[in-house]
Design a protein around this motif. Structure first.
Motif, short mmCIF file in Angstrom:
data_model
loop_
_atom_site.label_atom_id
_atom_site.label_comp_id
_atom_site.label_asym_id
_atom_site.label_seq_id
_atom_site.Cartn_x
_atom_site.Cartn_y
_atom_site.Cartn_z
N LYS A 25 -10.92 2.51 47.55
CA LYS A 25 -10.57 3.92 48.45
C LYS A 25 -10.99 3.57 49.71
N ILE A 26 -10.40 4.47 50.56
CA ILE A 26 -10.93 4.50 52.23
C ILE A 26 -12.20 4.96 52.38
N PRO A 27 -13.14 4.12 52.89
CA PRO A 27 -14.33 4.48 53.00
C PRO A 27 -14.43 5.92 53.62
N THR A 28 -15.59 6.67 53.37
CA THR A 28 -15.67 7.97 53.76
C THR A 28 -15.95 8.01 55.14
N GLN A 29 -16.63 6.95 55.81
CA GLN A 29 -17.10 6.71 57.10
C GLN A 29 -15.94 6.32 58.20
N GLU A 30 -14.71 6.21 57.46
CA GLU A 30 -13.52 5.67 58.28
C GLU A 30 -13.32 6.92 59.55
N PRO A 31 -13.21 6.67 60.60
CA PRO A 31 -13.29 7.52 61.77
C PRO A 31 -12.30 8.42 62.12
N SER A 32 -10.86 8.07 61.77
CA SER A 32 -9.94 9.15 62.13
C SER A 32 -9.64 10.17 61.19
N GLY A 33 -10.10 9.99 59.93
CA GLY A 33 -9.99 10.99 58.88
C GLY A 33 -8.65 11.08 58.05
N VAL A 34 -7.74 9.86 58.28
CA VAL A 34 -6.32 9.65 57.94
C VAL A 34 -6.30 9.74 56.22
N ALA A 35 -7.37 9.77 55.63
CA ALA A 35 -7.22 9.86 54.25
C ALA A 35 -7.03 11.13 53.84
N ALA A 36 -7.21 12.15 54.51
CA ALA A 36 -6.79 13.73 54.20
C ALA A 36 -5.34 14.02 54.18
N HIS A 37 -4.46 12.74 54.97
CA HIS A 37 -3.13 13.00 55.13
C HIS A 37 -2.09 12.27 54.88
N LEU A 38 -2.74 11.31 53.91
CA LEU A 38 -1.69 10.31 53.47
C LEU A 38 -0.51 10.58 52.48
N ASP A 39 -0.65 11.90 52.11
CA ASP A 39 0.81 12.41 51.63
C ASP A 39 1.72 12.97 52.57
N GLN A 40 1.03 12.88 54.02
CA GLN A 40 2.10 13.50 55.14
C GLN A 40 2.51 12.17 56.01
N LEU A 41 2.17 11.04 55.35
CA LEU A 41 2.68 9.74 56.15
C LEU A 41 4.01 9.31 55.40
N PHE A 42 5.10 8.76 56.25
CA PHE A 42 6.29 8.08 55.73
C PHE A 42 5.59 6.75 55.35
N LYS A 43 6.07 6.50 53.93
CA LYS A 43 5.88 4.97 53.88
C LYS A 43 6.86 4.10 53.86
N TYR A 44 6.64 3.01 54.16
CA TYR A 44 7.46 1.77 54.42
C TYR A 44 8.05 1.19 53.21
N ASN A 45 9.38 1.05 53.09
CA ASN A 45 9.86 0.33 51.90
C ASN A 45 10.33 -1.05 51.93
N PRO A 46 9.56 -1.83 51.58
CA PRO A 46 9.76 -3.24 51.53
C PRO A 46 11.00 -3.81 51.16
N ALA A 47 11.64 -3.12 50.25
CA ALA A 47 12.63 -3.53 49.76
C ALA A 47 14.00 -3.70 50.54
N THR A 48 14.04 -2.92 51.85
CA THR A 48 14.96 -2.94 52.65
C THR A 48 14.61 -3.60 54.14
N SER A 49 13.45 -4.37 53.93
CA SER A 49 13.25 -5.00 55.44
C SER A 49 14.09 -6.03 55.69
N LYS A 50 15.00 -6.48 54.91
CA LYS A 50 15.93 -7.47 55.56
C LYS A 50 16.94 -6.50 56.36
N ASP A 51 17.20 -5.31 55.88
CA ASP A 51 18.13 -4.50 56.57
C ASP A 51 17.61 -4.07 58.00
N ASP A 52 16.20 -4.10 57.93
CA ASP A 52 15.46 -3.85 59.13
C ASP A 52 15.54 -4.77 60.20
#
Length: 368
Positions: free
Chosen positions: A322-349
């Motif tokens: 888990k992300i530590p509670t003391q992590e300074p940005s608070g990003v743990a509360a917004h993980l479902d609002q972040l676009f996730k990179y799809n490694p399967a298409t990295s060669k296209d990138d």
């Protein structure tokens, strides 16, 4: 360090199995690792030095951790392999498209997933093995604003924000051109919907995608381009600044808030608050310490091994970590609002980098 060649020979058969082998034996792996030459591991974060030292202390295996940029890391492994003089053992690289094409596809490195970790690592991160994903987030100055003054990425293309968006230069930091391609391939409908939400009408463009239209409009709005995320953080969150900037940067930079920075996450931004970019963890094909390398990979997938990077908001792909509670940005509360990179298409990138760079350059120069 005492070498025990007899032990190495005795247990080598136990640990020379594939990544998905069912007879994984951590004790046999440790025994074999202790009989091998010292280990060298490389990553783009300085935290790798601390992690290597902790691994060495835990297992009694001499280990050196070295900070190195992704491009230099790839060049190093390529040069060592071609010279038949491999000195590196484990490499952790954030430039996933380049690593996929220049290291994995060439056989210079291999991907290894310890069998006891299979159920803990999501399928999309198993082969090649992704050790972590790192958030980059839209950010604002909390001293100048009660909340983020922007709630839609298309607002960043409006005249009001001309020259007041801070970001690393996509022509120098390929993660951004890779993300442009990821948006176009996997999230283009979201980009188009955000346009309509912001302007109240459907997007019409002569370009190939809604993403291309956004990229061109953003570049044309003359963002402040920097050489690093640290420079973005300074532009956005400096405590004495009087100018409002919106920036995109690594969540790790929020650690500077303890030193006076005024950084906050734009948690209302649509269609995404930010992105998660991955890191491949690979073993060099020519390593003379294959079992120690496998043991280090296993260690890095544990909560103990990954902890020094977790505090900066980097997210282990092991779902138990888990992300530590003391992590300074608070990003743990917004993980479902972040676009996730799809490694399967990295060669296209990788294949499309030049196209996105050309689009950015032309738009910034006002030639579109």
């Amino acid at each position: 360090m005492i070498r025990n060649a007899a032990n190495a020979l005795l247990v080598s058969a136990l640990v020379s199995t594939s990544a998905m082998a069912e007879d994984f034996n951590i004790d046999a792996l440790i025994l074999a690792a202790k009989a091998e030459p010292p280990l060298s591991v490389f990553d783009s974060t300085g935290k790798i030095k601390k992690q290597a030292a902790a691994f060495a202390k835990k297992y009694g295996i001499e280990t050196t951790g070295t900070k190195i940029k992704a491009g230099a890391n790839i060049k190093m492994v390529t040069g060592e392999t071609k010279a038949n003089n491999v000195k590196s053992d484990v490499v952790i690289i954030s430039d996933v498209p380049a690593a996929a094409v220049q290291l994995l596809a060439t056989g210079y490195t291999t991907s290894y997933l310890p069998a006891d970790m299979t159920d803990k690592i999501p399928a999309e991160f198993r082969d090649p093995l992704v050790v972590s994903t790192s958030p980059v987030v839209w950010s604002y100055n909390t001293a100048l604003n009660d909340s983020c003054p922007v709630d839609n990425i298309w607002a960043l293309t409006d005249p009001k924000w001309k020259g007041h968006i801070a970001m690393p230069d996509p022509l120098n930091k390929s993660i951004y051109t890779d993300w442009f391609n990821q948006f176009a391939m996997h999230h283009d409908a979201d980009i188009a919907a955000a346009y309509e939400a912001h302007y109240g009408k459907p997007l019409k463009t002569d370009l190939d995608s809604a993403t291309a239209a956004f990229v061109a409009a953003l570049a044309g709005n003359q963002p402040l381009l920097t050489n690093s995320d640290s420079d973005v953080a300074s532009a956005v969150g400096a405590p004495d600044t009087k100018e409002n900037f919106i920036g995109i940067m690594s969540s790790a930079k929020f650690r500077e808030n303890k030193n006076g920075m005024k950084l906050g996450i734009c948690d209302s931004m649509k269609p995404m608050v930010g992105m998660l970019y991955p890191k491949f963890m690979m073993i060099t094909a020519g390593t003379d310490s294959p079992n120690a390398a496998k043991l280090f990979v296993h260690y890095m997938l544990t909560s103990e091994g990954f902890a020094p990077q977790a505090i900066d908001g980097k997210i282990s792909t092991n779902i138990d970590n888990k992300i530590p509670t003391q992590e300074p940005s608070g990003v743990a509360a917004h993980l479902d609002q972040l676009f996730k990179y799809n490694p399967a298409t990295s060669k296209d990138d990788w294949a499309s980098r030049q196209d996105w760079q050309d689009l950015w350059a032309l738009a910034r120069a006002g030639q579109l």
